[in-house]
Design a protein around this motif. Structure first.
Motif, PDB file in Angstrom:
ATOM      1  N   SER A  18      10.154  -7.787   5.944  1.00 29.50           N
ATOM      2  CA  SER A  18      10.106  -9.259   6.002  1.00 29.50           C
ATOM      3  C   SER A  18       8.982  -9.771   6.994  1.00 29.50           C
ATOM      4  CB  SER A  18      11.375  -9.683   6.857  1.00 29.50           C
ATOM      5  OG  SER A  18      11.417 -11.068   6.737  1.00 29.50           O
ATOM      6  N   GLU A  19       8.493 -10.691   6.239  1.00 33.06           N
ATOM      7  CA  GLU A  19       7.293 -11.369   6.882  1.00 33.06           C
ATOM      8  C   GLU A  19       8.056 -12.469   8.025  1.00 33.06           C
ATOM      9  OE1 GLU A  19       6.099 -14.894   4.138  1.00 33.06           O
ATOM     10  OE2 GLU A  19       7.338 -13.419   2.863  1.00 33.06           O
ATOM     11  N   ASN A  52      -0.684 -11.988  -1.563  1.00 35.20           N
ATOM     12  CA  ASN A  52       0.368 -12.044  -2.345  1.00 35.20           C
ATOM     13  C   ASN A  52       1.171 -10.673  -2.742  1.00 35.20           C
ATOM     14  OD1 ASN A  52       0.353 -14.839  -2.498  1.00 35.20           O
ATOM     15  ND2 ASN A  52      -0.599 -15.023  -4.413  1.00 35.20           N
ATOM     16  N   LEU A  55       2.699  -9.368   0.717  1.00 34.28           N
ATOM     17  CA  LEU A  55       3.752 -10.187   0.767  1.00 34.28           C
ATOM     18  C   LEU A  55       4.990  -9.495   0.003  1.00 34.28           C
ATOM     19  CD1 LEU A  55       2.614 -13.667   1.624  1.00 34.28           C
ATOM     20  CD2 LEU A  55       3.383 -12.007   3.305  1.00 34.28           C
ATOM     21  N   GLN A  56       4.742  -9.305  -1.312  1.00 30.57           N
ATOM     22  CA  GLN A  56       5.685  -8.865  -2.206  1.00 30.57           C
ATOM     23  C   GLN A  56       6.584  -7.514  -1.501  1.00 30.57           C
ATOM     24  OE1 GLN A  56       3.800  -7.786  -5.924  1.00 30.57           O
ATOM     25  NE2 GLN A  56       3.285  -9.985  -6.034  1.00 30.57           N
ATOM     26  N   LYS A  57       6.077  -6.802  -0.824  1.00 33.40           N
ATOM     27  CA  LYS A  57       6.699  -5.538  -0.345  1.00 33.40           C
ATOM     28  C   LYS A  57       7.458  -5.908   1.083  1.00 33.40           C
ATOM     29  CE  LYS A  57       2.709  -3.931   2.511  1.00 33.40           C
ATOM     30  NZ  LYS A  57       1.726  -2.753   2.605  1.00 33.40           N
ATOM     31  N   GLN A  59       9.999  -8.225   1.212  1.00 28.67           N
ATOM     32  CA  GLN A  59      10.921  -9.173   0.704  1.00 28.67           C
ATOM     33  C   GLN A  59      12.452  -8.305   0.711  1.00 28.67           C
ATOM     34  OE1 GLN A  59      10.399 -12.152   0.139  1.00 28.67           O
ATOM     35  NE2 GLN A  59       8.194 -11.621   0.629  1.00 28.67           N
ATOM     36  N   ASP A  60      12.995  -7.535   1.808  1.00 27.67           N
ATOM     37  CA  ASP A  60      13.918  -6.979   1.953  1.00 27.67           C
ATOM     38  C   ASP A  60      14.605  -7.293   3.343  1.00 27.67           C
ATOM     39  OD1 ASP A  60      16.136  -5.420   1.502  1.00 27.67           O
ATOM     40  OD2 ASP A  60      14.938  -3.553   2.185  1.00 27.67           O
ATOM     41  N   PRO A  61      14.801  -8.475   3.881  1.00 29.77           N
ATOM     42  CA  PRO A  61      15.128  -8.934   5.123  1.00 29.77           C
ATOM     43  C   PRO A  61      16.211  -8.278   5.728  1.00 29.77           C
ATOM     44  CG  PRO A  61      15.394 -10.589   3.651  1.00 29.77           C
ATOM     45  CD  PRO A  61      14.556  -9.653   2.894  1.00 29.77           C
TER      46      PRO A  61
END
Length: 325
Positions: A18-19, A52, A55-57, A59-61
Motif C-alpha cells: 500500500s502506498e 504508475n 503503484l499498481q503493485k 494495491q493490497d492494503p
C-alpha cells in the motif's frame, strides 16, 4: 512410493502492499533509478509511466492478495515489517502511529497468518519508546524493525531503550542492510554497524535483512561468529536475471544454515513473479536448497524463524486477544 509432504515455510520478510505507508519521495527515487536504467538501454520511459507501474503493485492494503499467494505457495505465516520514515522523509501519508494501527488491523483480519514487526524512529524519544511498547503489549506485535537508511546507525544509543524492550519481551529485531531508494542514506546501512548492538544485547536476536545480496560476506561472518545474528535472503529475486540462483547457493554453502531465513520482500518483486514462483526457485530439485541436507532446508524455510518467533513472551496470547476484539 509415498510422496514427501510439502515443506513448511515462513516468509520472514514482507510488507503491506500500500502506498499509504511509503513516502512519495521514496517512490520517486525508485522510479528515477528505473528511468535511468531503461534510458541507458535506449528504451523510452517516462517517470509517470514507471510510477504508475510501481503503484499498481501496491494495491493490497488489507493483505488479502498476499494471504492468497501464501496459501498457493504453501507459506504458513509471513512477517510484515513496518518502517518509520518520518524523520528522513516528511511526505508519508500516515503518521507512525497511524501506520502501526493499520498494521494491527491487518493482523486482526488474518489471524494466525501474519505477524508484525513495528518500526519507530528513535528520535521520537520517550513517546516513540512508549508507542513501540504499546505495539507489543496491546496490539500483539512480535518484533522491531530498524531502518538505518533513514539516517541512524543500528547501534545508535537512542535505539538501546527499544532493544531493552525487545530483550524483556524476547522479540527479535530486523535491520535493513544495503541500498534502498536513492533519496535515503546508504552509509548507515552496512552490517558491521550492527556489531556494537549485537554485543551489547546478547539476548536479543538481530536479523540482517537482504543479507544474501547486500554485503553477503560481512553478513555471513556476523552470523557465523555472533550467536544472536541471523540473515534473511529477501531480495534474491533481483539477481535471478543476471546470476540465476548463485547468490542463494553461496549463502547456503557457508555452513550457517541455522542462521539463514527465507524471505521474499513481497511486494517489491511482484512484477517478477508471485510467492509460489519465489518458493519454487529455492525448492526445485536442482535449486539451491538441493545442495544442503533436508534438516538444513527445514531450518532455512521454517524452523529458524519459528524458533525466533517462539521466544516472544506473551505475544501468542496478545495476538489471540487482539484478534477476538
Amino acid at each position: 512410493m509415498t510422496q514427501a509432504p510439502p515443506p513448511r515455510i515462513i516468509d520472514a520478510h514482507c510488507h503491506i502492499a500500500s502506498e499509504r505507508f511509503i513516502p512519495r519521495s521514496f517512490i520517486d527515487g525508485v522510479v528515477a533509478n528505473g528511468v535511468a536504467a531503461l534510458t541507458a538501454q535506449g528504451l523510452r520511459a517516462t517517470p509517470q509511466k514507471l510510477a504508475n507501474t510501481y503503484l499498481q503493485k501496491l494495491q493490497d492494503p488489507l493483505c488479502d492478495q498476499l494471504v492468497a499467494e501464501m496459501e498457493a505457495a504453501g507459506i504458513e505465516r509471513a512477517v510484515l515489517l513496518a518502517a518509520d520514515y518520518s524523520y528522513a522523509l516528511t511526505d508519508c501519508p500516515l503518521t507512525v502511529e497511524e501506520t502501526l494501527l493499520a498494521h494491527a488491523e491487518v493482523l486482526k483480519r488474518h489471524p494466525g497468518k501474519l505477524v508484525v514487526f513495528g518500526g519507530v524512529d528513535p528520535r521520537w524519544g520517550k513517546d516513540g519508546v512508549n508507542l513501540f511498547e504499546r505495539s507489543l503489549v496491546e496490539w500483539g506485535f512480535s518484533g522491531f524493525k530498524v531502518y538505518p537508511p533513514c539516517g541512524m546507525s543500528p547501534s545508535a544509543p537512542e535505539l538501546f531503550p527499544y532493544y531493552e524492550l525487545c530483550a524483556h519481551h524476547r522479540v527479535p529485531v530486523v535491520v535493513h542492510i544495503g541500498p534502498t531508494s536513492p533519496v535515503l542514506a546508504f552509509d548507515t546501512s552496512t552490517p558491521l554497524m550492527l556489531d556494537l548492538a549485537a554485543r551489547s544485547f546478547p539476548t536479543v536476536d538481530f536479523i540482517l535483512a537482504h543479507g544474501s545480496v547486500s554485503y553477503p560476506d560481512e553478513c555471513a561472518m556476523l552470523c557465523a561468529y555472533r550467536p544472536n545474528v541471523y540473515l534473511d535472503v529477501s531480495g534474491y529475486q533481483s539477481l535471478l536475471k543476471t546470476s540465476s540462483d548463485e547468490a542463494l547457493r553461496r549463502v547456503v554453502a557457508r555452513g550457517i544454515n541455522h542462521k539463514v531465513l527465507f524471505g521474499t520482500d513481497w511486494p517489491v518483486f511482484r512484477m517478477q513473479g508471485d510467492q509460489r514462483a519465489f518458493v519454487d526457485v529455492l525448492t526445485a530439485e536442482d535449486g539451491p536448497l538441493s545442495l544442503i541436507t533436508e534438516l538444513e532446508a527445514r531450518l532455512v524455510l521454517h524452523d529458524n524463524m519459528a524458533r525466533l518467533l517462539a521466544g516472544a513472551s506473551g505475544n501468542a496470547s496478545n495476538q489471540a486477544r487482539v484478534a477476538s476484539r
